[in-house]
Design an enzyme around this catalytic site. Structure first.
Site, PDB file in Angstrom:
ATOM      1  N   ASP A 276      26.673  25.585 -62.930  1.00 58.66           N
ATOM      2  CA  ASP A 276      25.490  26.337 -63.348  1.00 58.66           C
ATOM      3  C   ASP A 276      24.920  27.187 -62.221  1.00 58.66           C
ATOM      4  O   ASP A 276      24.210  28.154 -62.474  1.00 58.66           O
ATOM      5  CB  ASP A 276      24.396  25.376 -63.820  1.00 58.66           C
ATOM      6  CG  ASP A 276      24.718  24.753 -65.173  1.00 58.66           C
ATOM      7  OD1 ASP A 276      25.817  25.017 -65.703  1.00 58.66           O
ATOM      8  OD2 ASP A 276      23.874  24.006 -65.695  1.00 58.66           O
TER       9      ASP A 276
ATOM     10  N   GLY B 196      21.452  32.563 -68.039  1.00 59.58           N
ATOM     11  CA  GLY B 196      20.084  32.873 -68.444  1.00 59.58           C
ATOM     12  C   GLY B 196      19.061  32.357 -67.452  1.00 59.58           C
ATOM     13  O   GLY B 196      18.058  33.027 -67.164  1.00 59.58           O
ATOM     14  N   ASP B 197      19.300  31.170 -66.918  1.00 54.49           N
ATOM     15  CA  ASP B 197      18.406  30.614 -65.901  1.00 54.49           C
ATOM     16  C   ASP B 197      18.443  31.478 -64.642  1.00 54.49           C
ATOM     17  O   ASP B 197      17.405  31.740 -64.023  1.00 54.49           O
ATOM     18  CB  ASP B 197      18.820  29.186 -65.544  1.00 54.49           C
ATOM     19  CG  ASP B 197      18.918  28.290 -66.761  1.00 54.49           C
ATOM     20  OD1 ASP B 197      18.124  28.470 -67.704  1.00 54.49           O
ATOM     21  OD2 ASP B 197      19.802  27.412 -66.770  1.00 54.49           O
TER      22      ASP B 197
ATOM     23  N   GLY C  24      24.211  28.746 -67.670  1.00 55.65           N
ATOM     24  CA  GLY C  24      23.407  28.920 -66.467  1.00 55.65           C
ATOM     25  C   GLY C  24      23.023  30.345 -66.169  1.00 55.65           C
ATOM     26  O   GLY C  24      22.143  30.596 -65.335  1.00 55.65           O
TER      27      GLY C  24
ATOM     28  N   GLY D 121      20.497  21.440 -65.481  1.00 54.56           N
ATOM     29  CA  GLY D 121      19.120  21.478 -65.944  1.00 54.56           C
ATOM     30  C   GLY D 121      18.580  22.883 -65.839  1.00 54.56           C
ATOM     31  O   GLY D 121      18.676  23.520 -64.780  1.00 54.56           O
TER      32      GLY D 121
END
Length: 327
Positions: free
Chosen positions: A300, A263-264, A261, A42
């Protein structure tokens, strides 16, 4: 960076869906796989977990089904030090599921999230804790693609002018083509981005949405309202645009195991720098350092470098930093 318009104290509240995720293990095309590995995925909870890793109090706000996958999601996010106490357990809707299909041209993702618990989130979420005590809300462009009520949630969060909001808003454009077509997503994502305080967007992502030949400077020209627009140019550079101009920092050379993951992680690192009152250069560096942690693992969420190593990297002279980037 000037943080005067970011309310002091309080937590960062990351709002959005987290799903159970199935991935072939070992990595191979799904139709030939004999074994699947179960994880969670997520965008917004990824940001929350990396913020917590950096010592920033973070809350993940969402909903999961009253099922084993929902409990798996809650356990995974909480284990990273994120407050999940406000996540609603929905007795009538399931936890969303995604399945990764690795292939020679990259990994495709198949979503099974229609009618999920998180897709029923709506604007009423903003009327109670933890939002009422937040210093910053973080969203991604995934949320408005999930349902009409999720888009209404985004609209409500951004309806007040930035100067009148009790919290700052961070928004990662994070376009997912599998969720909605680009001609529908493009105007919605541009409007939402222009109403936020801090925006993250990939250059290739912006080109796919708003014009194939766009430069980073032209992306800023399309997004003039946010106080900060960060344009990420893949493994090359990231540029932060503010009213004072542009600050560019090249990315670290990193062995890439899995790009999902990153970019997050970058967003969490940059926001950590901003919330600490660091310069834009240091905030961008911390974004790159955190992104490298995600790039080096199949999950992630990967482990950060030891604090002393992060401090060393942040303190490098410009030419020393560049020697680690290949640029």
């Amino acid at each position: 960076m000037n943080t005067a318009l970011i309310p002091p104290g309080g937590q960062v509240v990351c709002v959005g869906e987290t799903m159970a995720a199935l991935t072939p293990d070992p990595s191979e095309p799904l139709e030939g796989a004999d074994r699947l590995r179960l994880a969670v995925a997520g965008a917004e909870s990824n940001v929350a977990m990396y913020l917590a890793d950096h010592g920033i109090p973070a809350v993940w706000l969402s909903a999961v089904g009253d099922d084993p996958l929902g409990r798996r999601v809650l356990t995974a996010v909480a284990s990273a030090g994120v407050d999940v106490s406000y996540v609603r357990t929905d007795p009538h809707r399931p936890t969303g599921l995604m399945v990764k299909n690795p292939g020679p041209d990259g990994t495709r993702v198949h979503y099974y999230r229609s009618g999920s618990a998180a897709s029923a989130l709506g604007p009423e979420l903003l009327d109670r804790e933890p939002v009422t005590r937040a210093r910053m809300l973080h969203f991604s462009g995934i949320t408005p693609a999930l349902s009409t009520s999720c888009r209404a949630l985004m609209d409500r969060a951004l309806e007040l002018a930035a100067a009148r909001r009790p919290y700052a808003v961070s928004f990662d454009v994070n376009h997912r083509a599998a969720l909605w077509p680009a001609d529908v997503a493009a105007p919605v994502l541009r409007r939402l981005a222009n109403e936020a305080d801090i925006v993250f967007v990939g250059l290739d992502e912006a080109q796919g949405l708003w014009g194939s030949g766009l430069t980073a400077e032209e992306v800023r020209g399309l997004l003039l309202c946010p106080r900060v627009v960060v344009v990420k140019d893949g493994a090359r550079t990231a540029t932060a645009f503010t009213s004072d101009g542009a600050t560019t920092v090249p990315a670290l050379r990193t062995r890439v195991v899995e790009p999902v993951g990153a970019g997050d992680a970058f967003a969490a690192g940059f926001l950590t720098g901003v919330l600490r009152g660091d310069t834009l250069t240091r905030a961008l560096r911390l974004g790159h350092i955190t992104a490298a942690s995600a790039l080096q693992v199949t999950a992630d969420h990967g482990p950060l470098p030891p604090p002393q190593e992060t401090a060393r990297l942040l303190g490098l002279r410009e030419e020393e930093w560049r020697s680690l980037t290949g640029r």
